[in-house]
Motif scaffolding. Structure first.
Motif, PDB file in Angstrom:
ATOM      1  N   ASP A  92       0.856  -1.175   0.000  1.00  0.00           N
ATOM      2  CA  ASP A  92       0.000   0.000   0.000  1.00  0.00           C
ATOM      3  C   ASP A  92       0.898   1.234   0.000  1.00  0.00           C
ATOM      4  N   THR A 112       0.324   3.225   3.586  1.00  0.00           N
ATOM      5  CA  THR A 112       0.683   2.591   4.862  1.00  0.00           C
ATOM      6  C   THR A 112       1.959   1.768   4.764  1.00  0.00           C
ATOM      7  N   GLU A 163       1.957  -1.235   4.020  1.00  0.00           N
ATOM      8  CA  GLU A 163       1.574  -2.619   4.332  1.00  0.00           C
ATOM      9  C   GLU A 163       1.542  -3.474   3.062  1.00  0.00           C
ATOM     10  N   LEU A 164       1.849  -4.757   3.209  1.00  0.00           N
ATOM     11  CA  LEU A 164       1.702  -5.694   2.105  1.00  0.00           C
ATOM     12  C   LEU A 164       0.267  -5.683   1.578  1.00  0.00           C
ATOM     13  N   THR A 218       0.855 -11.441  -1.401  1.00  0.00           N
ATOM     14  CA  THR A 218       1.987 -12.298  -1.046  1.00  0.00           C
ATOM     15  C   THR A 218       2.375 -13.122  -2.271  1.00  0.00           C
ATOM     16  N   ILE A 219       3.397 -13.942  -2.129  1.00  0.00           N
ATOM     17  CA  ILE A 219       3.872 -14.761  -3.252  1.00  0.00           C
ATOM     18  C   ILE A 219       2.734 -15.644  -3.775  1.00  0.00           C
ATOM     19  N   HIS A 220       2.588 -15.691  -5.087  1.00  0.00           N
ATOM     20  CA  HIS A 220       1.543 -16.509  -5.699  1.00  0.00           C
ATOM     21  C   HIS A 220       1.789 -17.995  -5.387  1.00  0.00           C
ATOM     22  N   PRO A 221       0.719 -18.740  -5.162  1.00  0.00           N
ATOM     23  CA  PRO A 221       0.935 -20.171  -4.838  1.00  0.00           C
ATOM     24  C   PRO A 221       1.709 -20.929  -5.921  1.00  0.00           C
ATOM     25  N   GLN A 239      -0.041 -12.865  -5.399  1.00  0.00           N
ATOM     26  CA  GLN A 239      -1.499 -12.957  -5.301  1.00  0.00           C
ATOM     27  C   GLN A 239      -1.943 -11.887  -4.300  1.00  0.00           C
ATOM     28  N   PHE A 298      -4.452  -9.685  -1.795  1.00  0.00           N
ATOM     29  CA  PHE A 298      -5.356 -10.155  -0.751  1.00  0.00           C
ATOM     30  C   PHE A 298      -6.804 -10.161  -1.212  1.00  0.00           C
TER      31      PHE A 298
END
Lengths: 330, 330
Positions: free
Chosen positions: B242, B245, B247-248, B251-254, B272, B274
């Motif tokens: 973001d 902020t 902030e993440l 996260t890493i894609h599966p 991927q 949130f």
């Protein structure tokens, strides 16, 4: 376990509707899946807490520990919710987490009172291979076991287990014990300080089912009597340690690592010493270990917890006809 | 990379024998495999550091961080071994790890001097799926690449990779840079604060081969010219965040998680978000990510490092005929 009545034809069990539902993350500040879910909700960036019959509220339980990505700052918050700790006198030099536990008890409890929220789902991650585990206390209402059954029947991407802890309500130490009913949702394996998309997805899916279940219940859906398979916690087992230094002399055997909730028979490999020897399980009865090699439990001297696998027949569940005050049957 | 001479018929490279060899663990106090190996050696409970031509010495690099099972107490020790940091003036309020880096530099260095030990193998764990990774600096002698080749050809239980960092010696920040030659041995995946028997076994096996290789070299074994496949580090990539902020937001894609050292082509799934969207890799060239989703790198704003896969022909290696002072050819 509310096995009142004839086990083969138990009576219905019922409760008033659940309106005050809490979803808490970051109780441990380095268990990132629940922490990020809580942050997303609190920042208004995610939806999914609203249902027809209620809107769940999100709580970030341990903001300070979350800020520094540690399990806790002073003491483990999720051991602070015993009645004794919550009622202890305030002190200037009180550890941060005790202060925060008391604060959460005011916000969500008081524990054991009619004012307490109806349900807390507290989100956790573990380094153990526990899939989606529903952790409940022995005196939980069959409501939580029906919820577990519902989650288990819907989640296909990970195994779903139920672990039951034999701790009376006043000594129940975890955040979910502040509510009238509650569970801890423990999803793994995930390293501390890491956010894996697969684990986040399992947690989000299970949590959606928690809220769906409460909504269905509130709407009058009847959940028929059924059998659930659960693991009743027995004892904690420490690692082998040097009697003088207290240092580990072994770790979990490779054949036992990642085998949470799988049977361990007497004589099965359990630990592997640092000089390569196998230490076998010396118990006289089969057991079902869980929390195997959980990072946070090294300092608690717990290499794993043993459990007994049980099959429990739970009575049917339906909404209480006349919705009065909460009627705790357990 | 010492590709002197004709790449197809390079000359022999040679060095004096290696007599002062260090094996260090606990440089990061929550990477338990190396820490426990170091403790075992220091307590005299484990053998395996002796060879015909030398005896390696064990060092516990960061005792205070190891005591509290954290990566570091004040600052990351393994970023403190630049020439600038080691030569900075002492101060009363100096972070613990800078003090300790200077101490280790006295013990094992001084870095860049003739007095420095011949070789340091620094033991690390990662939460990334990096198998057994040999981390070397760009200016390493082909000695380290022959060592890598030797380890790779002997270890069957885990994949073995070599990652090369383009950092000149004076800016090389890790403990192994204090020695004349050195590697970091990075073994994963293992959560911080957990000791897995399989990871411990991979590390012990690779370390045995490190010492065997030095011993063979010291005894005059000739290692013929060969090709090695390695990954030259390119850039660090942060998580999507973001902008306000920090902030993440993903996260890493599966599909990328756990795929360290596997090719990532332009357009491949990378993150991927949130809210469930896929962020594809937008680079124009294929790359080989590593340190994917390493817990310790969230605070360093590194989601993964990219690399280029290269094939390097290294000259044959044999002991220097007249063993004089250390002859650094690199």
């Amino acid at each position: 376990m509310n096995q009142e009545g004839n086990a083969f034809n138990p009576p219905h069990q019922s409760l008033p509707p659940f309106s005050r539902v809490i979803v808490s993350g970051g109780t441990h500040g380095n268990e990132l899946a629940g922490l990020y879910l809580a942050k997303q909700w609190l920042q208004g960036k995610a939806r999914g807490l609203e249902r027809q019959t209620f809107s769940a509220k999100a709580v970030l339980s341990n903001p300070r520990a979350s800020e520094v990505c540690r399990r806790y700052v002073d003491v483990d918050l999720n051991r602070c919710f015993t009645t004794e700790c919550l009622n202890s006198p305030d002190a200037d030099d009180m550890p941060y987490e005790i202060h925060r536990a008391k604060e959460l008890n005011v916000l969500l409890g008081p524990k054991g009172s009619e004012q307490a929220v109806d349900f807390i789902c507290d989100l956790h991650n573990t380094t153990s291979n526990m899939g989606v585990s529903i952790l409940v206390y022995q005196d939980c209402h069959c409501f939580s076991l029906h919820m577990f059954k519902y989650i288990q029947s819907h989640v296909k991407s990970a195994p779903v287990y139920c672990a039951i802890f034999n701790t009376p309500k006043d000594r129940a130490y975890s955040l979910d014990a502040v509510a009238k009913y509650g569970i801890a949702l423990e999803v793994g394996p995930q390293p501390q300080g890491v956010l894996r998309a697969d684990i986040l997805s399992h947690m989000a899916e299970a949590l959606k089912l928690v809220l769906d279940f409460i909504d269905l219940y509130n709407q009058g859906t009847e959940f028929p009597s059924c059998e659930v398979e659960a693991y009743v916690k027995d004892k904690d087992f420490d690692f082998p340690r040097d009697p003088v230094t207290g240092e580990l002399t072994a770790t979990i055997h490779p054949e036992r690592q990642d085998q949470d909730f799988q049977v361990m028979n007497p004589g099965d490999p359990l630990f592997q010493t640092f000089d390569g020897k196998t230490v076998n399980y010396s118990g006289s009865q089969p057991t079902y270990p869980f929390f195997i090699n959980e990072a946070a439990y090294y300092e608690k001297k717990v290499a794993f917890s043993s459990s007994n696998k049980v099959s429990i027949r739970i009575p049917a569940l339906r909404l209480q006809a006349s919705a009065g005050g909460a009627n705790r049957i357990s």
